[in-house]
Design a protein around this motif. Sequence first.
Motif, mmCIF file in Angstrom:
data_model
loop_
_atom_site.group_PDB
_atom_site.id
_atom_site.type_symbol
_atom_site.label_atom_id
_atom_site.label_comp_id
_atom_site.label_asym_id
_atom_site.label_seq_id
_atom_site.Cartn_x
_atom_site.Cartn_y
_atom_site.Cartn_z
ATOM 1 N N LEU A 46 0.828 -1.202 0.000
ATOM 2 C CA LEU A 46 0.000 0.000 0.000
ATOM 3 C C LEU A 46 0.864 1.254 0.000
ATOM 4 C CD1 LEU A 46 -2.337 -1.178 2.902
ATOM 5 C CD2 LEU A 46 -2.520 -1.717 0.460
ATOM 6 N N GLN A 47 0.399 2.273 -0.721
ATOM 7 C CA GLN A 47 1.088 3.556 -0.644
ATOM 8 C C GLN A 47 0.470 4.346 0.508
ATOM 9 O OE1 GLN A 47 1.192 6.183 -4.049
ATOM 10 N NE2 GLN A 47 2.236 7.748 -2.876
ATOM 11 N N ARG A 48 1.213 4.457 1.594
ATOM 12 C CA ARG A 48 0.757 5.195 2.769
ATOM 13 C C ARG A 48 1.601 6.435 2.999
ATOM 14 N NH1 ARG A 48 -0.640 0.671 7.192
ATOM 15 N NH2 ARG A 48 -2.788 1.392 7.093
ATOM 16 N N GLU A 49 2.754 6.486 2.343
ATOM 17 C CA GLU A 49 3.659 7.627 2.392
ATOM 18 C C GLU A 49 4.121 7.906 0.960
ATOM 19 O OE1 GLU A 49 6.877 7.365 5.265
ATOM 20 O OE2 GLU A 49 5.816 5.706 6.227
ATOM 21 N N PRO A 50 4.516 9.130 0.655
ATOM 22 C CA PRO A 50 4.980 9.433 -0.705
ATOM 23 C C PRO A 50 6.165 8.557 -1.119
ATOM 24 C CG PRO A 50 4.625 11.459 0.535
ATOM 25 C CD PRO A 50 4.485 10.314 1.511
ATOM 26 N N GLU A 51 6.089 8.032 -2.343
ATOM 27 C CA GLU A 51 7.189 7.282 -2.954
ATOM 28 C C GLU A 51 7.617 6.042 -2.169
ATOM 29 O OE1 GLU A 51 8.419 8.442 -6.059
ATOM 30 O OE2 GLU A 51 6.689 9.745 -5.801
ATOM 31 N N LEU A 52 6.680 5.459 -1.387
ATOM 32 C CA LEU A 52 7.020 4.309 -0.560
ATOM 33 C C LEU A 52 5.827 3.358 -0.472
ATOM 34 C CD1 LEU A 52 9.498 3.457 1.207
ATOM 35 C CD2 LEU A 52 8.241 4.402 3.151
ATOM 36 N N LEU A 53 6.092 2.064 -0.641
ATOM 37 C CA LEU A 53 5.068 1.037 -0.476
ATOM 38 C C LEU A 53 5.267 0.334 0.853
ATOM 39 C CD1 LEU A 53 5.215 -0.524 -4.050
ATOM 40 C CD2 LEU A 53 3.378 0.903 -3.126
ATOM 41 N N SER A 54 4.170 0.142 1.582
ATOM 42 C CA SER A 54 4.192 -0.551 2.873
ATOM 43 C C SER A 54 3.431 -1.862 2.741
ATOM 44 C CB SER A 54 3.528 0.304 3.952
ATOM 45 O OG SER A 54 4.236 1.501 4.129
ATOM 46 N N LEU A 55 3.910 -2.881 3.413
ATOM 47 C CA LEU A 55 3.313 -4.209 3.358
ATOM 48 C C LEU A 55 1.877 -4.191 3.851
ATOM 49 C CD1 LEU A 55 3.857 -7.217 2.813
ATOM 50 C CD2 LEU A 55 4.593 -7.402 5.199
ATOM 51 N N GLY A 118 -2.072 1.297 -4.157
ATOM 52 C CA GLY A 118 -1.123 0.241 -3.838
ATOM 53 C C GLY A 118 -0.886 -0.645 -5.037
ATOM 54 N N VAL A 119 -0.323 -1.823 -4.790
ATOM 55 C CA VAL A 119 -0.091 -2.800 -5.846
ATOM 56 C C VAL A 119 -0.465 -4.185 -5.332
ATOM 57 C CG1 VAL A 119 1.789 -1.452 -6.880
ATOM 58 C CG2 VAL A 119 2.344 -3.288 -5.266
ATOM 59 N N LEU A 120 -0.860 -5.044 -6.261
ATOM 60 C CA LEU A 120 -1.011 -6.469 -5.980
ATOM 61 C C LEU A 120 0.212 -7.153 -6.570
ATOM 62 C CD1 LEU A 120 -2.611 -8.953 -5.003
ATOM 63 C CD2 LEU A 120 -3.633 -9.041 -7.287
ATOM 64 N N ASP A 121 0.923 -7.898 -5.749
ATOM 65 C CA ASP A 121 2.174 -8.539 -6.133
ATOM 66 C C ASP A 121 2.013 -10.050 -6.077
ATOM 67 O OD1 ASP A 121 4.889 -9.097 -6.582
ATOM 68 O OD2 ASP A 121 5.455 -8.707 -4.505
ATOM 69 N N LEU A 122 2.345 -10.724 -7.169
ATOM 70 C CA LEU A 122 2.325 -12.189 -7.225
ATOM 71 C C LEU A 122 3.719 -12.683 -7.597
ATOM 72 C CD1 LEU A 122 -0.950 -12.846 -9.259
ATOM 73 C CD2 LEU A 122 -0.692 -12.541 -6.794
ATOM 74 N N ASP A 123 4.219 -13.658 -6.854
ATOM 75 C CA ASP A 123 5.516 -14.264 -7.126
ATOM 76 C C ASP A 123 5.322 -15.748 -7.411
ATOM 77 O OD1 ASP A 123 6.549 -11.808 -6.400
ATOM 78 O OD2 ASP A 123 7.494 -12.520 -4.566
ATOM 79 N N SER A 124 6.188 -16.285 -8.268
ATOM 80 C CA SER A 124 6.155 -17.707 -8.587
ATOM 81 C C SER A 124 7.563 -18.282 -8.545
ATOM 82 C CB SER A 124 5.572 -17.925 -9.986
ATOM 83 O OG SER A 124 5.664 -19.294 -10.349
ATOM 84 N N PRO A 125 7.685 -19.542 -8.101
ATOM 85 C CA PRO A 125 8.987 -20.194 -8.147
ATOM 86 C C PRO A 125 9.336 -20.705 -9.545
ATOM 87 C CG PRO A 125 7.380 -21.669 -7.188
ATOM 88 C CD PRO A 125 6.680 -20.356 -7.429
ATOM 89 N N ARG A 126 8.415 -20.557 -10.513
ATOM 90 C CA ARG A 126 8.659 -21.038 -11.888
ATOM 91 C C ARG A 126 9.061 -19.877 -12.782
ATOM 92 N NH1 ARG A 126 5.234 -22.748 -16.763
ATOM 93 N NH2 ARG A 126 3.713 -21.389 -15.825
ATOM 94 N N HIS A 127 10.120 -20.050 -13.531
ATOM 95 C CA HIS A 127 10.562 -19.063 -14.518
ATOM 96 C C HIS A 127 9.447 -18.850 -15.549
ATOM 97 C CE1 HIS A 127 12.615 -17.834 -18.261
ATOM 98 N NE2 HIS A 127 13.324 -17.091 -17.434
ATOM 99 N N ALA A 128 9.192 -17.601 -15.904
ATOM 100 C CA ALA A 128 8.200 -17.238 -16.930
ATOM 101 C C ALA A 128 6.813 -17.810 -16.620
ATOM 102 C CB ALA A 128 8.674 -17.656 -18.320
ATOM 103 N N ARG A 129 6.416 -17.791 -15.367
ATOM 104 C CA ARG A 129 5.120 -18.342 -14.947
ATOM 105 C C ARG A 129 3.940 -17.579 -15.539
ATOM 106 N NH1 ARG A 129 0.684 -18.692 -14.493
ATOM 107 N NH2 ARG A 129 -0.669 -19.408 -12.821
ATOM 108 N N PHE A 130 4.068 -16.263 -15.714
ATOM 109 C CA PHE A 130 2.941 -15.412 -16.088
ATOM 110 C C PHE A 130 3.009 -15.038 -17.572
ATOM 111 C CE2 PHE A 130 4.171 -14.509 -11.668
ATOM 112 C CZ PHE A 130 3.025 -14.959 -11.026
ATOM 113 N N ASP A 131 1.897 -15.279 -18.278
ATOM 114 C CA ASP A 131 1.818 -14.863 -19.682
ATOM 115 C C ASP A 131 0.773 -13.760 -19.810
ATOM 116 O OD1 ASP A 131 -0.678 -16.143 -19.619
ATOM 117 O OD2 ASP A 131 0.002 -17.885 -20.766
ATOM 118 N N THR A 132 0.462 -13.375 -21.036
ATOM 119 C CA THR A 132 -0.496 -12.275 -21.249
ATOM 120 C C THR A 132 -1.893 -12.642 -20.757
ATOM 121 O OG1 THR A 132 -0.870 -13.003 -23.534
ATOM 122 C CG2 THR A 132 0.785 -11.270 -23.181
ATOM 123 N N THR A 133 -2.261 -13.916 -20.837
ATOM 124 C CA THR A 133 -3.566 -14.351 -20.326
ATOM 125 C C THR A 133 -3.621 -14.192 -18.812
ATOM 126 O OG1 THR A 133 -3.818 -15.912 -22.155
ATOM 127 C CG2 THR A 133 -5.188 -16.283 -20.201
#
Length: 152
Positions: A46-55, A118-133
């Motif tokens: 979440l952006q709660r302060e300028p130029e900074l994202l907080s968990l 804010g942002v929604l962040d998704l991480d994957s342990p697989r290389h190139a997990r995310f495509d355009t779909t």
Amino acid sequence: MTPDYALLARQLEALFDSRDWLTNSAQTCAFIMQEVPELNWAGFYLQREPELLSLGPFQGKPACNPIPFTKGVCGAAARTQQTQRIDDVHAVADHIACDVASRSELVVPIMTRDRLWGVLDLDSPRHARFDTTDQAGIEDLVAVFMASTDLD
């Protein structure tokens, strides 16, 4: 196997019984972690302060906090207000490695009234997990979250 994102969008919308941002963000990341395969982290910054994202609410291992707009994939999404889809996070010079098992990342900015919430962040342990779909599907899930949530 690519998830049926149209079905997931309907299921996520049905899950919300409140307009509260905290409740809905917690439900959203838990839902995505459950329904989208090959993820090792899903959460909000979440952006709660300028130029900074907080968990914010998340599912996965403990996370890095805070994240300046000048660093990493989340910072790039916040700074540019554009979705970031990275096939190999280790090739990103300023990548912030919260979990060394993460190989690819998808970060969607969440905008409300021309400002970054804010942002929604998704991480994957697989290389190139995310495509355009996947990108379009996750952006649709973010739209469902935004339409169902008071972000003020």
